[in-house]
Design a protein around this motif. Structure first.
Motif, PDB file in Angstrom:
ATOM      1  N   PHE A   1      -8.821  -3.423   7.722  1.00  0.00           N
ATOM      2  CA  PHE A   1      -9.878  -3.601   6.720  1.00  0.00           C
ATOM      3  C   PHE A   1     -10.480  -4.998   6.895  1.00  0.00           C
ATOM      4  O   PHE A   1      -9.749  -5.990   6.969  1.00  0.00           O
ATOM      5  CB  PHE A   1      -9.324  -3.514   5.297  1.00  0.00           C
TER       6      PHE A   1
ATOM      7  N   THR B   1      -9.929 -13.433   1.506  1.00  0.00           N
ATOM      8  CA  THR B   1      -8.957 -12.894   2.454  1.00  0.00           C
ATOM      9  C   THR B   1      -8.457 -14.036   3.334  1.00  0.00           C
ATOM     10  O   THR B   1      -9.210 -14.947   3.685  1.00  0.00           O
ATOM     11  CB  THR B   1      -9.558 -11.773   3.317  1.00  0.00           C
TER      12      THR B   1
ATOM     13  N   SER C   1     -12.523  -8.744  -2.780  1.00  0.00           N
ATOM     14  CA  SER C   1     -11.232  -8.407  -2.160  1.00  0.00           C
ATOM     15  C   SER C   1     -10.045  -8.531  -3.104  1.00  0.00           C
ATOM     16  O   SER C   1      -8.900  -8.323  -2.673  1.00  0.00           O
ATOM     17  CB  SER C   1     -10.993  -9.305  -0.940  1.00  0.00           C
TER      18      SER C   1
ATOM     19  N   HIS D   1      -7.713  -5.450  -3.414  1.00  0.00           N
ATOM     20  CA  HIS D   1      -6.990  -5.327  -2.142  1.00  0.00           C
ATOM     21  C   HIS D   1      -5.823  -6.304  -2.087  1.00  0.00           C
ATOM     22  O   HIS D   1      -4.725  -5.953  -1.645  1.00  0.00           O
ATOM     23  CB  HIS D   1      -7.974  -5.593  -1.000  1.00  0.00           C
ATOM     24  N   LYS D   2      -6.034  -7.519  -2.558  1.00  0.00           N
ATOM     25  CA  LYS D   2      -4.975  -8.522  -2.498  1.00  0.00           C
ATOM     26  C   LYS D   2      -3.821  -8.153  -3.427  1.00  0.00           C
ATOM     27  O   LYS D   2      -2.649  -8.335  -3.078  1.00  0.00           O
ATOM     28  CB  LYS D   2      -5.557  -9.897  -2.844  1.00  0.00           C
TER      29      LYS D   2
ATOM     30  N   HIS E   1      -6.791   2.216   0.209  1.00  0.00           N
ATOM     31  CA  HIS E   1      -5.370   2.036   0.523  1.00  0.00           C
ATOM     32  C   HIS E   1      -4.576   3.325   0.345  1.00  0.00           C
ATOM     33  O   HIS E   1      -3.523   3.484   0.961  1.00  0.00           O
ATOM     34  CB  HIS E   1      -4.789   0.919  -0.346  1.00  0.00           C
TER      35      HIS E   1
ATOM     36  N   THR F   1      -1.719  -5.425  -1.847  1.00  0.00           N
ATOM     37  CA  THR F   1      -0.998  -5.828  -0.632  1.00  0.00           C
ATOM     38  C   THR F   1      -0.023  -6.975  -0.910  1.00  0.00           C
ATOM     39  O   THR F   1       0.127  -7.884  -0.092  1.00  0.00           O
ATOM     40  CB  THR F   1      -1.997  -6.220   0.473  1.00  0.00           C
TER      41      THR F   1
ATOM     42  N   HIS G   1      -2.154  -8.070   5.947  1.00  0.00           N
ATOM     43  CA  HIS G   1      -3.216  -7.129   5.608  1.00  0.00           C
ATOM     44  C   HIS G   1      -4.601  -7.781   5.644  1.00  0.00           C
ATOM     45  O   HIS G   1      -5.607  -7.087   5.472  1.00  0.00           O
ATOM     46  CB  HIS G   1      -2.967  -6.536   4.221  1.00  0.00           C
ATOM     47  N   ASP G   2      -4.658  -9.093   5.831  1.00  0.00           N
ATOM     48  CA  ASP G   2      -5.925  -9.810   5.959  1.00  0.00           C
ATOM     49  C   ASP G   2      -6.116 -10.203   7.414  1.00  0.00           C
ATOM     50  O   ASP G   2      -5.239 -10.851   8.011  1.00  0.00           O
ATOM     51  CB  ASP G   2      -5.938 -11.071   5.097  1.00  0.00           C
TER      52      ASP G   2
ATOM     53  N   SER H   1      -3.041   0.466   5.982  1.00  0.00           N
ATOM     54  CA  SER H   1      -3.042  -0.954   6.315  1.00  0.00           C
ATOM     55  C   SER H   1      -1.594  -1.445   6.412  1.00  0.00           C
ATOM     56  O   SER H   1      -0.741  -1.021   5.632  1.00  0.00           O
ATOM     57  CB  SER H   1      -3.784  -1.713   5.219  1.00  0.00           C
TER      58      SER H   1
ATOM     59  N   GLU I   1     -11.180   0.237  -3.514  1.00  0.00           N
ATOM     60  CA  GLU I   1     -10.075  -0.361  -2.766  1.00  0.00           C
ATOM     61  C   GLU I   1      -8.761   0.376  -3.005  1.00  0.00           C
ATOM     62  O   GLU I   1      -7.927   0.471  -2.101  1.00  0.00           O
ATOM     63  CB  GLU I   1      -9.990  -1.850  -3.093  1.00  0.00           C
TER      64      GLU I   1
ATOM     65  N   PRO J   1       0.800  -1.223   0.000  1.00  0.00           N
ATOM     66  CA  PRO J   1       0.000   0.000   0.000  1.00  0.00           C
ATOM     67  C   PRO J   1       0.834   1.274   0.000  1.00  0.00           C
ATOM     68  O   PRO J   1       0.398   2.298  -0.533  1.00  0.00           O
ATOM     69  CB  PRO J   1      -0.822  -0.126   1.282  1.00  0.00           C
TER      70      PRO J   1
END
Length: 326
Positions: free
Chosen positions: A68, A102, A76, A79-80, A58, A83, A109-110, A63, A54, A11
């Motif tokens: 989150f 996640t 997600s 996001h993955k 970030h 991260t 981050h998860d 994060s 997302e 991020p």
């Protein structure tokens, strides 16, 4: 390929990007989604629709210090990628290294391994309460789609958090006007009223439960989302940020037929046709649907009851229309 995404390993990297680069990152992420989904399938519509949200989350928050929690994990994937797990989307040999949900075993981050609906607000409430007991100050953000919002666990958490928490708690309601199938119920009618009034309707479900409330109509515009999220960062009380997004955004087939493209098997991008040969035999879904149609035609008192994912038992929109009041 993926000129901006290749530069993003955490991020912290997206915080260095200008707005035009963030928009190009969204393009790269969608291309990475195509690469994975066309080859092994997965959740299409929810992920295509939440890319910008997302990225903005970030960009604004920090994060893993800020927490989150994604409901169901169906949305997600962006996001993955942000991260540190982009190889699970852009490198075919790494697909199996990303679970599609996640997963704390994959990344700090998860927070949870989540695959069930309506859990994010409840889980985030626990994180917020634990933070307060430890006298810490990080942001806690629950990200929930409108399809999960009517679940009992989500309602229980909203009931508690809005009235009992006296500290930072942020609920992002990702309103794309869809569950897996069409929405039903009073909550969704109120979301519609709020959309039509640009968030200014006197009838506001979230305010009635004790939440502060912001509405962002441009839920697929990164700059608008950044400005909105900056308003609630480090807030000292519970707030709902209601964003209006387009499920399946960036892929016309998914935008047009939102129910069918919630999840997809491997497919050809140009035609939208599956590339998996299921053969010419019957499926469990078609057997079930045909059986129910036949029974309903013979017995007008028969009622078919299904959860909010009717296609899982073959009840496509056409079949539901044929069943009518039954």
């Amino acid at each position: 390929m993926y000129p901006i995404l290749q530069k993003v390993d955490s991020p912290a990297d997206i915080k260095k990007l200008a707005i035009d680069e963030l928009n190009l990152l969204a393009v790269d992420i969608r291309e990475a989604l195509f690469n994975r989904l066309t080859k092994i399938g997965g959740h299409c519509g929810p992920n295509f629709g939440s890319v910008e949200a997302e990225i903005a989350l970030h960009f604004v928050f920090n994060s893993p210090q800020d927490k989150f929690v994604f409901d169901v994990s169906h949305q997600s994937y962006a996001h993955k990628m942000i991260t540190g797990r982009k190889l699970g989307y852009i490198d075919d040999s790494k697909f199996q290294e990303d679970s599609g949900y996640t997963n704390p075993e994959e990344s700090e981050h998860d927070l949870f391994n989540v695959g069930h609906t309506s859990t994010s607000i409840s889980l985030a409430t626990g994180l917020a309460k634990a933070r307060d007991l430890a006298h810490k100050k990080e942001n806690v953000i629950a990200f929930i789609g409108d399809g999960s919002l009517s679940g009992g666990e989500a309602l229980e958490a909203l009931n508690y958090a809005g009235s009992e928490l006296r500290s930072n708690f942020i609920v992002i309601v990702n309103d794309n006007e869809m569950s897996i199938a069409e929405n039903h119920g009073a909550i969704y009618k109120n979301l519609e009223i709020l959309r039509e009034s640009n968030g200014n309707a006197g009838l506001n479900f979230f305010k009635a439960l004790g939440f502060d409330y912001l509405y962002e109509p441009n839920g697929n515009d990164i700059q608008s989302l950044i400005q909105t999220f900056q308003k609630v960062k480090d807030i000292d009380h519970p707030v709902v940020v209601h964003i209006h997004t387009l499920k399946g955004k960036g892929y016309p087939f998914a935008e047009k037929n939102k129910e069918a493209w919630h999840w997809c098997a491997p497919f050809d991008r140009a035609s939208g046709k599956p590339t998996v040969d299921w053969g010419d035999g019957e499926s469990y879904e078609s057997i079930t649907a045909n059986y129910l149609l036949e029974k309903a035609q013979k017995d007008p008192k028969l009622l078919v009851i299904t959860p909010a994912m009717p296609a899982s038992v073959g009840l496509s929109p056409a079949i539901r229309q044929a069943l009518g009041s039954q």
